[in-house]
Enzyme design. Structure first.
Site, PDB file in Angstrom:
ATOM      1  N   TYR A 143       0.853  -1.196   0.000  1.00  0.00           N
ATOM      2  CA  TYR A 143       0.000   0.000   0.000  1.00  0.00           C
ATOM      3  C   TYR A 143       0.884   1.239   0.000  1.00  0.00           C
ATOM      4  CZ  TYR A 143      -3.391   3.481   1.713  1.00  0.00           C
ATOM      5  OH  TYR A 143      -4.190   4.591   1.862  1.00  0.00           O
ATOM      6  N   ASP A 245       9.414   2.613   0.292  1.00  0.00           N
ATOM      7  CA  ASP A 245       8.362   3.311   1.018  1.00  0.00           C
ATOM      8  C   ASP A 245       8.471   2.889   2.481  1.00  0.00           C
ATOM      9  OD1 ASP A 245       6.063   4.093   2.298  1.00  0.00           O
ATOM     10  OD2 ASP A 245       4.717   3.561   0.661  1.00  0.00           O
ATOM     11  N   LYS A 273       4.784   8.901   9.390  1.00  0.00           N
ATOM     12  CA  LYS A 273       4.363   8.254  10.643  1.00  0.00           C
ATOM     13  C   LYS A 273       5.341   8.491  11.793  1.00  0.00           C
ATOM     14  CE  LYS A 273       1.382   4.950   8.301  1.00  0.00           C
ATOM     15  NZ  LYS A 273       0.004   4.765   8.602  1.00  0.00           N
TER      16      LYS A 273
HETATM   17  N1  PMP Z   1       2.838   4.045   2.410  1.00  0.00           N
HETATM   18  C1  PMP Z   1       2.689   3.121   3.362  1.00  0.00           C
HETATM   19  C2  PMP Z   1       3.627   1.962   3.413  1.00  0.00           C
HETATM   20  C3  PMP Z   1       1.666   3.257   4.313  1.00  0.00           C
HETATM   21  O1  PMP Z   1       1.508   2.319   5.244  1.00  0.00           O
HETATM   22  C4  PMP Z   1       0.822   4.383   4.248  1.00  0.00           C
HETATM   23  C5  PMP Z   1      -0.282   4.617   5.270  1.00  0.00           C
HETATM   24  N2  PMP Z   1      -0.672   3.551   6.005  1.00  0.00           N
HETATM   25  C6  PMP Z   1       1.017   5.321   3.224  1.00  0.00           C
HETATM   26  C7  PMP Z   1       2.044   5.124   2.331  1.00  0.00           C
HETATM   27  C8  PMP Z   1       0.155   6.542   3.105  1.00  0.00           C
HETATM   28  O2  PMP Z   1       0.463   7.433   4.113  1.00  0.00           O
HETATM   29  P1  PMP Z   1      -0.612   8.527   4.611  1.00  0.00           P
HETATM   30  O3  PMP Z   1      -1.714   7.770   5.258  1.00  0.00           O
HETATM   31  O4  PMP Z   1       0.164   9.387   5.543  1.00  0.00           O
HETATM   32  O5  PMP Z   1      -1.064   9.270   3.408  1.00  0.00           O
END
Ligand code: PMP
Length: 434
Positions: A143, A245, A273
């Site tokens: 994701y 990511d 995060k």
């Molecule tokens: N990349 C990863 C690996 C994630 O886990 C998430 C959110 N869970 C995102 C991108 C998107 O981040 P955001 O919710 O801050 O937009």
């Protein structure tokens, strides 16, 4: 029996004004409704019905220092009267950028954004501009935010996803524009041969390989030994960028994230995060020659709230805590997380429950399956309904996990909290039975 009457009433009332009663679809999973909280402190959340929860959701990852960590709050409070966003520069941006480039070997330059979703978009634009190519390799089960360009094959059902050797891209939401994701090449993660084959046939078109360097969103799965190195080599050989990511793994798998833990050096990485311990911040970090193109070639990246004073102050304070004594807090978290993982496995054995507890001590998942999954297809075969039942049974015992039974750890989860969690899990397992 815990009661949720006030949450139910508030949810009904909220739904009259706020679409679906929530601000993110991810929050629909609450039971009996998305719960309403009054406050969080350390490892605990307090809801409006007076229930106390040991929280392993941690805002889906950010609260690595627990809720309302005093030093971070104090650092932010100090800045509140200075203003929030200047549409101009300030010293805390310099301090944080310097800190991040010092801490992360792969970060020659950084650029600040506000959410993980948009930071991923910046990284992909940079990759396309830098390489002059269009295709992005994306893995099943990973994701990278909810935008049209990447919200594809994140949790496809096996009957939609096509053969494992040649997955079909599956758009995960109504309303997505096919044109936005037609440049994605979808393949299976943890399978170096599959990626090598893709490079053989499409290598000259591939701008970047984008991945969660440890899969978390589609089931907690570690990269096989050598896999990430293999990906890095393939990318280098074919002139494609390797993008990690690290929105979840960054500052969670260690001070240098998954890249430090597994020993790779991505061309670009995305952090979010944990980096600001709960305040909104995302960071694209990476090679100087790539990030410089934001200026030298006018590769566009904007954002009104980027680099806002409070998020910078929070991240500086968080990174000071996380990097003190060479990252000593991680050793303590790993020890407690290991004890929790082992404890859960022991309890599952005791209750005759088929459960695999997999991941790393600071982010792992309890999965209802016989064998340890090594990729998304295997993870998709686990019993998700039973995970949901277990998550509800845990909630009844005062332990809050997401509906997939993932456990995020924080520095506030001390030994007493782990003991309390295991006692609750023991009763929850007795409740759900073998
Ligand atoms: N990349 C990863 C690996 C994630 O886990 C998430 C959110 N869970 C995102 C991108 C998107 O981040 P955001 O919710 O801050 O937009």
């Amino acid at each position: 029996m815990r009661r949720y009457q006030r949450s139910i009433e508030l949810y009904e009332e909220t739904s009259k004004y706020l679409a679906g009663g929530v601000s993110s679809n991810v929050r629909y999973g609450g039971a009996p409704v998305p719960l309403f909280f009054e406050r969080g402190e350390g490892a605990r959340l307090y809801d409006v019905d007076g229930n106390v929860h040991i929280d392993y959701v941690l805002g889906n990852g950010p609260a690595i220092l627990g809720h309302a960590p005093p030093r971070v709050i104090a650092a932010v409070a100090e800045t509140l009267s200075l203003g929030q966003t200047y549409a101009g520069q300030h010293g805390r941006e310099l301090a944080l950028a310097r800190m991040m480039t010092d801490l992360l070997p792969s970060a020659e330059l950084v650029r600040f954004a506000t959410s993980g979703t948009e930071a991923v978009q910046m990284a992909l634009r940079l990759a396309r501009a830098f390489t002059g190519r269009d295709r992005i390799v994306k893995f099943e089960g990973h994701y990278h935010g909810w935008t049209d360009s990447v919200y594809v094959s994140c949790r496809p059902s096996p009957n939609e996803a096509g053969p494992a050797e040649a997955p079909v891209p599956v758009a995960e939401s109504p309303g997505m524009s096919p044109g936005a994701y037609e440049s994605l090449l979808i393949t299976g993660w943890n399978d170096l041969d599959a990626l090598a084959r893709l490079f053989e046939t499409r290598g000259s078109e591939i701008a970047a390989v984008l991945m969660e360097p440890m899969m978390v969103n589609g089931g907690a799965i570690l990269p096989q030994p050598g896999y990430l190195q293999g990906v890095q080599e393939l990318c280098a050989r074919h002139g494609a960028l390797f993008i990690c990511d690290e929105v979840i793994t960054g500052f969670r798998l260690g001070l240098e994230g998954a890249q430090g833990r597994f020993g790779v050096r991505p061309d670009l990485s995305i952090f979010a995060k944990a980096v600001a311990a709960g305040f909104p911040l995302a960071v694209v970090a990476g090679r100087r020659d790539i990030l410089e193109t934001l200026q030298t070639r006018g590769v566009m990246h904007g954002g009104t709230y980027n680099g806002n004073v409070q998020s910078m102050a929070a991240a500086i304070a968080a990174l000071e805590i996380l990097s003190a004594d060479g990252g000593a807090v991680y050793a303590a978290m790993e020890e407690r997380g290991t004890r929790l993982m082992k404890g859960l496995r022991g309890l599952a054995d005791k209750h005759g429950i088929e459960m695999v507890v997999q991941g790393v001590p600071t982010i792992f998942q309890a999965m209802f399956t016989k064998t340890s999954p090594g990729n998304y297809r295997e993870a998709a075969a686990m019993d998700r309904d039973r995970a949901l039942v277990f998550s509800r049974a845990l909630q009844a015992e005062g332990v809050r996990v997401n509906p997939r039974c993932s456990f995020f750890l924080s520095t506030a989860h001390d030994d007493a909290i782990i003991d309390e969690t295991l006692a609750g899990a023991d009763r929850a397992m007795a409740e759900i039975g073998a």
